[in-house]
Design a protein around this motif. Structure first.
Motif, PDB file in Angstrom:
ATOM      1  N   THR A 113      -2.941   0.928  -3.538  1.00  0.00           N
ATOM      2  CA  THR A 113      -3.255   0.263  -4.811  1.00  0.00           C
ATOM      3  C   THR A 113      -4.321   1.035  -5.586  1.00  0.00           C
ATOM      4  OG1 THR A 113      -2.678  -1.896  -3.892  1.00  0.00           O
ATOM      5  CG2 THR A 113      -4.049  -1.890  -5.862  1.00  0.00           C
ATOM      6  N   TYR A 114      -5.342   1.529  -4.889  1.00  0.00           N
ATOM      7  CA  TYR A 114      -6.364   2.355  -5.551  1.00  0.00           C
ATOM      8  C   TYR A 114      -5.728   3.620  -6.142  1.00  0.00           C
ATOM      9  CZ  TYR A 114     -10.271  -0.292  -3.439  1.00  0.00           C
ATOM     10  OH  TYR A 114     -11.180  -1.256  -3.076  1.00  0.00           O
ATOM     11  N   ILE A 115      -4.845   4.254  -5.378  1.00  0.00           N
ATOM     12  CA  ILE A 115      -4.192   5.481  -5.854  1.00  0.00           C
ATOM     13  C   ILE A 115      -3.390   5.183  -7.118  1.00  0.00           C
ATOM     14  CG2 ILE A 115      -2.412   7.199  -5.297  1.00  0.00           C
ATOM     15  CD1 ILE A 115      -3.410   6.816  -2.302  1.00  0.00           C
ATOM     16  N   TYR A 116      -2.647   4.088  -7.104  1.00  0.00           N
ATOM     17  CA  TYR A 116      -1.872   3.706  -8.289  1.00  0.00           C
ATOM     18  C   TYR A 116      -2.782   3.530  -9.499  1.00  0.00           C
ATOM     19  CZ  TYR A 116       0.642   0.708 -11.579  1.00  0.00           C
ATOM     20  OH  TYR A 116       1.193   0.166 -12.718  1.00  0.00           O
ATOM     21  N   SER A 117      -3.917   2.861  -9.319  1.00  0.00           N
ATOM     22  CA  SER A 117      -4.846   2.638 -10.431  1.00  0.00           C
ATOM     23  C   SER A 117      -5.338   3.958 -11.005  1.00  0.00           C
ATOM     24  CB  SER A 117      -6.037   1.790  -9.973  1.00  0.00           C
ATOM     25  OG  SER A 117      -5.622   0.496  -9.595  1.00  0.00           O
ATOM     26  N   GLY A 118      -5.608   4.936 -10.127  1.00  0.00           N
ATOM     27  CA  GLY A 118      -6.060   6.237 -10.590  1.00  0.00           C
ATOM     28  C   GLY A 118      -4.975   6.978 -11.356  1.00  0.00           C
ATOM     29  N   VAL A 119      -3.781   7.038 -10.788  1.00  0.00           N
ATOM     30  CA  VAL A 119      -2.683   7.758 -11.440  1.00  0.00           C
ATOM     31  C   VAL A 119      -2.307   7.084 -12.756  1.00  0.00           C
ATOM     32  CG1 VAL A 119      -0.268   8.469 -11.221  1.00  0.00           C
ATOM     33  CG2 VAL A 119      -1.807   8.664  -9.253  1.00  0.00           C
ATOM     34  N   ARG A 120      -2.288   5.770 -12.761  1.00  0.00           N
ATOM     35  CA  ARG A 120      -1.934   5.033 -13.989  1.00  0.00           C
ATOM     36  C   ARG A 120      -2.887   5.389 -15.133  1.00  0.00           C
ATOM     37  NH1 ARG A 120      -2.322  -1.556 -14.675  1.00  0.00           N
ATOM     38  NH2 ARG A 120      -1.400  -1.688 -16.748  1.00  0.00           N
ATOM     39  N   ALA A 121      -4.160   5.610 -14.808  1.00  0.00           N
ATOM     40  CA  ALA A 121      -5.153   5.911 -15.843  1.00  0.00           C
ATOM     41  C   ALA A 121      -4.909   7.260 -16.520  1.00  0.00           C
ATOM     42  CB  ALA A 121      -6.560   5.885 -15.240  1.00  0.00           C
ATOM     43  N   THR A 122      -4.084   8.121 -15.914  1.00  0.00           N
ATOM     44  CA  THR A 122      -3.792   9.421 -16.528  1.00  0.00           C
ATOM     45  C   THR A 122      -2.712   9.319 -17.604  1.00  0.00           C
ATOM     46  OG1 THR A 122      -1.992  10.027 -14.999  1.00  0.00           O
ATOM     47  CG2 THR A 122      -4.255  10.552 -14.315  1.00  0.00           C
ATOM     48  N   GLY A 123      -1.936   8.231 -17.605  1.00  0.00           N
ATOM     49  CA  GLY A 123      -0.827   8.104 -18.552  1.00  0.00           C
ATOM     50  C   GLY A 123       0.397   8.915 -18.151  1.00  0.00           C
ATOM     51  N   THR A 124       0.436   9.361 -16.891  1.00  0.00           N
ATOM     52  CA  THR A 124       1.526  10.238 -16.423  1.00  0.00           C
ATOM     53  C   THR A 124       2.795   9.476 -16.067  1.00  0.00           C
ATOM     54  OG1 THR A 124      -0.223  11.566 -15.411  1.00  0.00           O
ATOM     55  CG2 THR A 124       2.018  12.131 -14.814  1.00  0.00           C
ATOM     56  N   ILE A 125       2.667   8.205 -15.730  1.00  0.00           N
ATOM     57  CA  ILE A 125       3.826   7.439 -15.268  1.00  0.00           C
ATOM     58  C   ILE A 125       4.784   7.215 -16.437  1.00  0.00           C
ATOM     59  CG2 ILE A 125       4.600   5.270 -14.237  1.00  0.00           C
ATOM     60  CD1 ILE A 125       1.754   5.043 -12.983  1.00  0.00           C
ATOM     61  N   ASN A 126       6.014   7.696 -16.296  1.00  0.00           N
ATOM     62  CA  ASN A 126       7.020   7.456 -17.329  1.00  0.00           C
ATOM     63  C   ASN A 126       8.266   6.857 -16.682  1.00  0.00           C
ATOM     64  OD1 ASN A 126       7.661   9.826 -15.995  1.00  0.00           O
ATOM     65  ND2 ASN A 126       8.503  10.855 -17.782  1.00  0.00           N
ATOM     66  N   GLY A 127       8.577   5.639 -17.049  1.00  0.00           N
ATOM     67  CA  GLY A 127       9.689   4.947 -16.400  1.00  0.00           C
ATOM     68  C   GLY A 127       9.344   4.625 -14.960  1.00  0.00           C
ATOM     69  N   ILE A 142       4.035   5.065  -3.565  1.00  0.00           N
ATOM     70  CA  ILE A 142       4.046   3.914  -4.471  1.00  0.00           C
ATOM     71  C   ILE A 142       5.188   4.104  -5.459  1.00  0.00           C
ATOM     72  CG2 ILE A 142       2.746   2.566  -6.158  1.00  0.00           C
ATOM     73  CD1 ILE A 142       0.722   5.017  -4.211  1.00  0.00           C
ATOM     74  N   ILE A 143       6.131   3.171  -5.489  1.00  0.00           N
ATOM     75  CA  ILE A 143       7.151   3.155  -6.533  1.00  0.00           C
ATOM     76  C   ILE A 143       6.656   2.190  -7.598  1.00  0.00           C
ATOM     77  CG2 ILE A 143       9.555   2.659  -7.114  1.00  0.00           C
ATOM     78  CD1 ILE A 143      10.285   3.286  -4.219  1.00  0.00           C
ATOM     79  N   CYS A 144       6.669   2.632  -8.859  1.00  0.00           N
ATOM     80  CA  CYS A 144       5.974   1.873  -9.892  1.00  0.00           C
ATOM     81  C   CYS A 144       6.526   2.188 -11.273  1.00  0.00           C
ATOM     82  CB  CYS A 144       4.488   2.211  -9.866  1.00  0.00           C
ATOM     83  SG  CYS A 144       4.176   3.988 -10.144  1.00  0.00           S
ATOM     84  N   ASN A 145       6.109   1.382 -12.231  1.00  0.00           N
ATOM     85  CA  ASN A 145       6.178   1.786 -13.628  1.00  0.00           C
ATOM     86  C   ASN A 145       4.756   1.737 -14.167  1.00  0.00           C
ATOM     87  OD1 ASN A 145       5.652  -0.965 -14.243  1.00  0.00           O
ATOM     88  ND2 ASN A 145       7.851  -1.428 -14.285  1.00  0.00           N
ATOM     89  N   ASP A 146       4.573   1.878 -15.469  1.00  0.00           N
ATOM     90  CA  ASP A 146       3.203   1.973 -15.980  1.00  0.00           C
ATOM     91  C   ASP A 146       2.505   0.621 -16.100  1.00  0.00           C
ATOM     92  OD1 ASP A 146       4.552   0.966 -18.134  1.00  0.00           O
ATOM     93  OD2 ASP A 146       3.959   2.539 -19.539  1.00  0.00           O
ATOM     94  N   SER A 147       3.180  -0.443 -15.686  1.00  0.00           N
ATOM     95  CA  SER A 147       2.543  -1.760 -15.756  1.00  0.00           C
ATOM     96  C   SER A 147       2.441  -2.463 -14.405  1.00  0.00           C
ATOM     97  CB  SER A 147       3.299  -2.674 -16.733  1.00  0.00           C
ATOM     98  OG  SER A 147       4.633  -2.850 -16.329  1.00  0.00           O
ATOM     99  N   TRP A 151       6.808  -1.252  -5.278  1.00  0.00           N
ATOM    100  CA  TRP A 151       6.891  -1.107  -3.814  1.00  0.00           C
ATOM    101  C   TRP A 151       5.817  -0.122  -3.387  1.00  0.00           C
ATOM    102  CZ3 TRP A 151       7.558   3.093  -0.605  1.00  0.00           C
ATOM    103  CH2 TRP A 151       7.949   2.841   0.727  1.00  0.00           C
ATOM    104  N   LYS A 152       5.226  -0.321  -2.211  1.00  0.00           N
ATOM    105  CA  LYS A 152       4.208   0.615  -1.730  1.00  0.00           C
ATOM    106  C   LYS A 152       4.166   0.585  -0.219  1.00  0.00           C
ATOM    107  CE  LYS A 152       0.576  -2.881  -2.113  1.00  0.00           C
ATOM    108  NZ  LYS A 152      -0.702  -3.286  -2.723  1.00  0.00           N
ATOM    109  N   LYS A 153       3.785   1.703   0.368  1.00  0.00           N
ATOM    110  CA  LYS A 153       3.626   1.756   1.821  1.00  0.00           C
ATOM    111  C   LYS A 153       2.804   2.983   2.204  1.00  0.00           C
ATOM    112  CE  LYS A 153       6.131   1.185   6.191  1.00  0.00           C
ATOM    113  NZ  LYS A 153       5.318   0.009   6.586  1.00  0.00           N
ATOM    114  N   SER A 154       1.976   2.821   3.218  1.00  0.00           N
ATOM    115  CA  SER A 154       1.191   3.907   3.785  1.00  0.00           C
ATOM    116  C   SER A 154       1.780   4.264   5.150  1.00  0.00           C
ATOM    117  CB  SER A 154      -0.272   3.472   3.946  1.00  0.00           C
ATOM    118  OG  SER A 154      -1.036   4.473   4.589  1.00  0.00           O
ATOM    119  N   TYR A 155       1.992   5.556   5.372  1.00  0.00           N
ATOM    120  CA  TYR A 155       2.565   6.039   6.633  1.00  0.00           C
ATOM    121  C   TYR A 155       1.579   6.981   7.321  1.00  0.00           C
ATOM    122  CZ  TYR A 155       7.157   4.502   4.850  1.00  0.00           C
ATOM    123  OH  TYR A 155       8.211   3.776   4.349  1.00  0.00           O
ATOM    124  N   ASN A 156       1.522   6.924   8.635  1.00  0.00           N
ATOM    125  CA  ASN A 156       0.653   7.820   9.405  1.00  0.00           C
ATOM    126  C   ASN A 156       1.310   9.184   9.578  1.00  0.00           C
ATOM    127  OD1 ASN A 156      -1.658   6.272   9.784  1.00  0.00           O
ATOM    128  ND2 ASN A 156      -0.806   5.231  11.572  1.00  0.00           N
TER     129      ASN A 156
END
Length: 301
Positions: A113-127, A142-147, A151-156
């Motif tokens: 979730t933290y990673i998503y918040s950081g990437v979202r702030a760049t405006g890079t997410i399209n679709g 993290i599978i996402c859109n800009d809003s 889906w998300k998961k952390s793997y070792n």
């Protein structure tokens, strides 16, 4: 208000101090230290004594910088190495008593979730996009859109873990590569199923190895001045091919490949190749914002 964020990664500890207000972030100071907390025995869930000491000494130095900047809020986030280590709680306690740093041990979901918040702030997410953050101990998807996160998961399957378990040849052999791919086949079944449902075509790599890929491909890029940049898939694949065919000594001489990643970049390329192929990725980008910037933007909200 002035805030400090510490990202206690498996390979590197990061400190970033910023002024935050009304959803804006202004960086005052940043530094990092290659602590290598996962040195040697990460797959045995142990922080070895020398890595433990390096980590605590780094936090003591970070504390001095935090005090210089009079940061009113300090947020220290521990990730995979501390989360999974049998002596991780001992490290958290030592950080408090010796360095005056209170550590929050993030779950894999919280890290994503933290990673998503950081990437979202760049405006890079399209679709619908797929974010990937390759750490030393874990890799977050993290599978996402800009809003929203879909889906998300952390793997070792962090680069240090896979390197210690499977990287036994120089250059890496087809046998070792196959062993890693077979492991990814098993571990990433859930990711492949989620990608089949949501069908992201844009892969956004969060900092770390993806910064190295970008610097190696685009020699004049100034990562300190950008939030994101496209990476041409054809060029990336050619670079990955070169990295997988090279020896340690050859990679050690490659421009813009830092010492910490000379071997782990091979593992990162294998993971990235796997995701591109199995998730039918058509577009690749770098986000220079990651977990620590995500924490800052959450504090700024």
């Amino acid at each position: 208000m002035t805030v400090a964020v510490i990202d206690l990664g498996t390979n590197t500890f990061h400190l970033i101090i910023a002024e935050v207000s009304d959803r804006s972030v202004s960086i005052l100071f940043k530094t990092n230290e290659p602590v290598r907390l996962g040195q040697g025995r990460i797959n045995e869930n142990i922080i070895v004594p020398e890595a433990f000491e390096r980590g605590i000494n780094t936090l003591k130095n970070f504390r001095q910088e935090i005090e210089k900047h009079n940061a009113g809020i300090v947020k220290a986030i521990a990730t995979s190495a501390i989360r999974s280590a049998d002596n991780g709680a001992d490290f958290v306690k030592a950080a408090q008593t010796e360095a005056g740093i209170t550590i929050d041990v993030a779950s894999g979901d919280e890290e994503a979730t933290y990673i998503y918040s950081g990437v979202r702030a760049t405006g890079t997410i399209n679709g619908i996009s797929l974010i990937m953050d390759i750490g030393g101990g874990s890799t977050e998807f993290i599978i996402c859109n800009d809003s929203a996160i879909l889906w998300k998961k952390s793997y070792n399957i962090g680069a240090a873990r896979l390197m210690q378990a499977y990287f036994k040849s120089d250059p890496i052999s087809h046998h070792d590569q196959s062993a890693i791919v077979n492991h990814l086949d098993i571990e990433l079944q859930g990711l492949k199923e989620a990608c089949a449902v949501y069908q992201p075509e844009h892969l956004i790599g969060s900092a770390g190895a993806f910064e190295t890929f970008a610097q190696m491909l685009y020699k004049n890029i100034d990562l300190k001045s950008i939030k994101s940049t496209p990476i041409a898939l054809v060029q990336y694949k050619e670079l990955a091919k070169q990295l997988l065919a090279s020896t340690h000594a050859e990679r050690d001489l490659m421009p813009n490949l830092i010492k910490l990643r000379v071997d782990m970049i091979v593992i990162s390329a294998i993971i990235t190749n796997y995701v591109i192929a199995n998730c039918r990725i058509k577009e690749l980008s770098l986000s220079t914002y990651d977990l620590k910037m995500g924490v800052l933007y959450q504090l700024a909200d």
